[in-house]
Design a protein around this motif. Structure first.
Motif: not given
Length: 388
Positions: A273-288
């Motif tokens: 089984p394969v699980l792909v985890v979508y990691l956000p970039s720093p700019l996508s991680s905060y309330r800008l």
């Protein structure tokens, strides 16, 4: 008799190193361990040889870079990684094959293929097939790396046959990257000692080439503004972003490299089984906050400042592309962005020294999310709708 005694003593030392000694190699010496041996020194498993492991694949995020690594005692082999969090919460052995700078073709195909080819030849230190393979897809630069792979490895790409060309290039990639050590493969202690002796000699003779500092530089440039813990605060400028400089056509071509790399991985590990985890970039991680953001430039002669709304637009678009390719091949999908954004509302999940990777808080959020997800059927998964 002396020769035989020395030989047997040395072989006993090799066996002791392989069977148990690797667990006690401090992190500061891991760089001297050969690539095919280093994974067995990882401390995110119960023993030297992993049992029914969770296999982490990807780039430096799967390798464990970040402030947690920078803060720990390098004379020990302690926890610093989402792999340790997954092991603690799930009770499973975890092995990380992440390599800094890897795109999909490297992290999902070439490097796993090399690791299992070497395992097939090893006498004892053999990496077993995993219970589950977890791929960390990082929106911050994986697609940029995939574009680079196309430029370097796929000559004269034909749009109508691009998938076939990528398949051939990926199949030829691991032999091109592999370093055949011959019979020395079976003597990990010897190879480890040779590496340390070479460095000691280079230091004594003044010929040691000192690599660039591993301390990540905080990006320069106009800072980004974000809200953390209810207060407006500054983030470094030129942060990694969801590939803001790539066109829609480039995003699709780069996603095709990911798609074919996933196919290769599933053939390499049939039935896993394969699980792909979508990691956000720093700019996508905060309330800008503010009208514009400052992003890292990967493509020459492209902009470094973009409208703030473009961050979530691109992040959502890339998430949908990766999710569609993932579930289309029957793999599981986990969008980490909601968990990271929830954590970043109260504290930083990056930095302060390395703002390209998660700090301990971010690693714990990642590890907890993966540990919970692998206990459920690894099928499907959705992208959240980002707001920023």
């Amino acid at each position: 008799m002396v020769i035989v005694s020395v030989g047997l003593t040395y072989l006993a030392a090799e066996a002791a190193f392989a069977f148990g000694g690797l667990r006690y190699v401090p992190l500061r010496l891991h760089g001297h361990l050969p690539d095919d041996i280093r994974l067995f020194a990882q401390s995110s498993k119960a023993g030297v040889l992993p049992q029914n492991p969770v296999l982490l694949l990807g780039d430096s995020h799967a390798q464990g870079f970040g402030d947690w690594l920078l803060e720990i005692n390098p004379d020990c082999n302690g926890p610093f990684h989402s792999a340790h969090v997954i092991q603690q919460l799930s009770g499973r052995d975890v092995v990380a094959l992440g390599v800094s700078g890897a795109g999909s073709a490297e992290g999902m195909a070439a490097f796993p293929a090399i690791a299992y080819a070497q395992a097939d030849r090893a006498w004892y230190l053999r990496l077993p097939k995993p219970d589950v393979a977890v791929v960390y897809f990082y929106e911050g630069n994986d697609l940029n790396n995939n574009i680079s792979f196309l430029d370097r490895r796929v000559a004269h790409p034909d749009a109508s046959k691009l998938a076939e060309q990528i398949d051939r290039s990926i199949a030829a990639y691991s032999p091109a990257l592999s370093n055949d050590t011959g019979r020395a493969l079976h003597f990990p202690l010897f190879r480890f000692l040779v590496s340390m002796i070479r460095q000691t000699w280079a230091e004594a003779t003044g010929t040691l080439q000192v690599p660039a500092s591993e301390e990540p530089a905080i990006p320069s440039g106009l800072p980004n503004a974000a809200e953390v813990a209810g207060k407006a605060t500054e983030l470094p400028g030129h942060l990694q972003s969801p590939a803001l400089e790539l066109t829609s056509e480039e995003l699709e071509r780069a996603t095709l490299v990911y798609d074919r790399s996933l196919v290769f991985l599933q053939k390499l590990l049939p039935g896993t089984p394969v699980l792909v985890v979508y990691l956000p970039s720093p700019l996508s991680s905060y309330r800008l906050l503010g009208a514009e953001v400052s992003g890292q430039q990967y493509v020459p002669d492209t902009a470094t400042r973009y409208p703030r709304q473009r961050v979530m637009e691109y992040s959502d678009a890339i998430c949908r592309l990766i999710r569609t390719a993932t579930v289309g091949h029957g793999a599981g999908f986990l969008d980490l962005r909601p968990a990271i954004r929830a954590a970043s509302e109260t504290a930083f999940v990056h930095g302060p020294r390395d703002f390209k990777h998660f700090n301990r808080r971010g690693m714990e959020v990642l590890g907890q999310a993966v540990a919970e997800r692998i206990n459920r059927p690894l099928i499907g998964g959705a992208c959240s709708q980002g707001e920023n």
